[in-house]
Scaffold this motif. Structure first.
Motif, PDB file in Angstrom:
ATOM      1  N   GLU A  79       0.847  -1.199   0.000  1.00 48.09           N
ATOM      2  CA  GLU A  79       0.000   0.000   0.000  1.00 48.09           C
ATOM      3  C   GLU A  79       0.880   1.245   0.000  1.00 48.09           C
ATOM      4  O   GLU A  79       1.991   1.243   0.526  1.00 48.09           O
ATOM      5  CB  GLU A  79      -0.939   0.006   1.203  1.00 48.09           C
ATOM      6  CG  GLU A  79      -0.229   0.012   2.545  1.00 48.09           C
ATOM      7  CD  GLU A  79      -1.175  -0.071   3.725  1.00 48.09           C
ATOM      8  OE1 GLU A  79      -1.835   0.946   4.003  1.00 48.09           O
ATOM      9  OE2 GLU A  79      -1.234  -1.138   4.350  1.00 48.09           O
ATOM     10  N   ASP A  80       0.364   2.292  -0.604  1.00 49.29           N
ATOM     11  CA  ASP A  80       1.069   3.574  -0.599  1.00 49.29           C
ATOM     12  C   ASP A  80       0.858   4.229   0.766  1.00 49.29           C
ATOM     13  O   ASP A  80      -0.272   4.496   1.159  1.00 49.29           O
ATOM     14  CB  ASP A  80       0.543   4.486  -1.708  1.00 49.29           C
ATOM     15  CG  ASP A  80       0.886   3.965  -3.089  1.00 49.29           C
ATOM     16  OD1 ASP A  80       1.896   3.254  -3.219  1.00 49.29           O
ATOM     17  OD2 ASP A  80       0.138   4.250  -4.043  1.00 49.29           O
ATOM     18  N   ASP A 102      14.194  10.054   1.661  1.00 46.69           N
ATOM     19  CA  ASP A 102      15.631  10.187   1.350  1.00 46.69           C
ATOM     20  C   ASP A 102      16.387   8.905   1.678  1.00 46.69           C
ATOM     21  O   ASP A 102      17.197   8.420   0.890  1.00 46.69           O
ATOM     22  CB  ASP A 102      16.267  11.328   2.161  1.00 46.69           C
ATOM     23  CG  ASP A 102      15.882  12.717   1.711  1.00 46.69           C
ATOM     24  OD1 ASP A 102      15.331  12.872   0.601  1.00 46.69           O
ATOM     25  OD2 ASP A 102      16.136  13.662   2.489  1.00 46.69           O
ATOM     26  N   VAL A 103      16.141   8.353   2.872  1.00 41.36           N
ATOM     27  CA  VAL A 103      16.861   7.166   3.325  1.00 41.36           C
ATOM     28  C   VAL A 103      16.457   5.948   2.488  1.00 41.36           C
ATOM     29  O   VAL A 103      17.315   5.141   2.108  1.00 41.36           O
ATOM     30  CB  VAL A 103      16.640   6.937   4.834  1.00 41.36           C
ATOM     31  CG1 VAL A 103      17.148   5.576   5.272  1.00 41.36           C
ATOM     32  CG2 VAL A 103      17.334   8.046   5.619  1.00 41.36           C
ATOM     33  N   LEU A 104      15.179   5.806   2.198  1.00 39.28           N
ATOM     34  CA  LEU A 104      14.738   4.686   1.364  1.00 39.28           C
ATOM     35  C   LEU A 104      15.382   4.759  -0.020  1.00 39.28           C
ATOM     36  O   LEU A 104      15.857   3.747  -0.550  1.00 39.28           O
ATOM     37  CB  LEU A 104      13.210   4.672   1.248  1.00 39.28           C
ATOM     38  CG  LEU A 104      12.448   4.337   2.519  1.00 39.28           C
ATOM     39  CD1 LEU A 104      10.959   4.597   2.329  1.00 39.28           C
ATOM     40  CD2 LEU A 104      12.716   2.905   2.951  1.00 39.28           C
ATOM     41  N   TRP A 128      10.984  -1.753  -2.271  1.00 37.17           N
ATOM     42  CA  TRP A 128      10.005  -0.688  -2.126  1.00 37.17           C
ATOM     43  C   TRP A 128      10.131   0.293  -3.274  1.00 37.17           C
ATOM     44  O   TRP A 128      11.077   0.251  -4.055  1.00 37.17           O
ATOM     45  CB  TRP A 128      10.176   0.059  -0.809  1.00 37.17           C
ATOM     46  CG  TRP A 128      11.566   0.565  -0.600  1.00 37.17           C
ATOM     47  CD1 TRP A 128      12.161   1.651  -1.186  1.00 37.17           C
ATOM     48  CD2 TRP A 128      12.558  -0.014   0.238  1.00 37.17           C
ATOM     49  NE1 TRP A 128      13.454   1.782  -0.762  1.00 37.17           N
ATOM     50  CE2 TRP A 128      13.721   0.764   0.124  1.00 37.17           C
ATOM     51  CE3 TRP A 128      12.577  -1.114   1.090  1.00 37.17           C
ATOM     52  CZ2 TRP A 128      14.883   0.476   0.822  1.00 37.17           C
ATOM     53  CZ3 TRP A 128      13.732  -1.395   1.782  1.00 37.17           C
ATOM     54  CH2 TRP A 128      14.871  -0.603   1.650  1.00 37.17           C
ATOM     55  N   MET A 129       9.149   1.175  -3.341  1.00 34.87           N
ATOM     56  CA  MET A 129       9.156   2.251  -4.330  1.00 34.87           C
ATOM     57  C   MET A 129       8.749   3.533  -3.607  1.00 34.87           C
ATOM     58  O   MET A 129       7.797   3.538  -2.828  1.00 34.87           O
ATOM     59  CB  MET A 129       8.158   1.956  -5.444  1.00 34.87           C
ATOM     60  CG  MET A 129       8.078   3.067  -6.486  1.00 34.87           C
ATOM     61  SD  MET A 129       6.770   2.775  -7.690  1.00 34.87           S
ATOM     62  CE  MET A 129       5.335   3.004  -6.692  1.00 34.87           C
ATOM     63  N   THR A 137       4.733   9.351  -0.847  1.00 37.16           N
ATOM     64  CA  THR A 137       4.419   8.023  -0.321  1.00 37.16           C
ATOM     65  C   THR A 137       5.545   7.036  -0.632  1.00 37.16           C
ATOM     66  O   THR A 137       6.399   7.294  -1.476  1.00 37.16           O
ATOM     67  CB  THR A 137       3.114   7.467  -0.928  1.00 37.16           C
ATOM     68  OG1 THR A 137       3.265   7.362  -2.346  1.00 37.16           O
ATOM     69  CG2 THR A 137       1.926   8.365  -0.601  1.00 37.16           C
ATOM     70  N   ALA A 138       5.485   5.898   0.048  1.00 37.97           N
ATOM     71  CA  ALA A 138       6.382   4.781  -0.235  1.00 37.97           C
ATOM     72  C   ALA A 138       5.572   3.500  -0.083  1.00 37.97           C
ATOM     73  O   ALA A 138       4.730   3.393   0.810  1.00 37.97           O
ATOM     74  CB  ALA A 138       7.580   4.783   0.701  1.00 37.97           C
TER      75      ALA A 138
END
Length: 180
Positions: free
Chosen positions: A88-89, A98-100, A139-140, A147-148
């Protein structure tokens, strides 16, 4: 008749350091324990003690601001809440985004040698289960919508990237302080 040193101009000249140079900045060192789960030694080169203390405070304030967002050890951090989701977003802060993105960039750059899902392999070894495919992407991040989305429930660790990010941001805050 007043002498030159009794005038405002004279007092300003006599207060000026000998040789016409301003005082040299000095290194100030601050030590802390239990900051982000480790020791912190902060070196600040500043014109005086007050400027160094202000920079120290600015750096520690930034650490305190970012830790509840990026902590991999707190069940209530933004990172922990996001990791509890899948498919889910989820709205995320710019800092978590930033970290992702940095973690994914390093995973790709190293050909998977750096892999946040390596934590899943460790946990699988502990409980005897198969780790599954941990090659990623995991992840995106959607910067437009803030969102992620996680693609799997694999355990991930962002501690190394997050800690480096926090240290860089804290250093930037300290350097931005007047007199540093």
């Amino acid at each position: 008749m007043r002498s030159l040193r009794d005038t405002t101009f004279g007092r300003a000249i006599s207060a000026w350091p000998r040789g016409g140079r301003a005082p040299q900045p000095q290194k100030h060192v601050f030590h802390y324990e239990h900051v982000l789960g480790t020791s912190l030694e902060l070196h600040v080169v500043a014109a005086d003690e007050a400027d160094a203390r202000r920079a120290e405070s600015d750096a520690l304030d930034e650490v305190d601001r970012l830790e509840p967002i990026l902590s991999g050890w707190s069940a209530t951090s933004e990172l922990a809440r996001w990791q509890a989701t899948q498919g889910e977003d989820v709205p995320v802060s710019p800092e978590l985004a930033d970290v992702l993105e940095a973690a994914e960039w390093w995973r790709i750059l190293t050909g998977g040698a750096f892999n946040p899902a390596a934590q899943q392999v460790v946990e699988s070894l502990r409980d005897g289960s198969a780790p599954g495919n941990v090659s990623g992407p995991h992840w995106m991040v959607d910067r437009v919508h803030g969102t992620a989305r996680r693609f799997s429930a694999h355990a991930v660790s962002l501690d190394a990237i997050a800690k480096g990010y926090i240290v860089s941001r804290a250093a930037r805050c300290a350097r931005a302080s007047a007199g540093v």
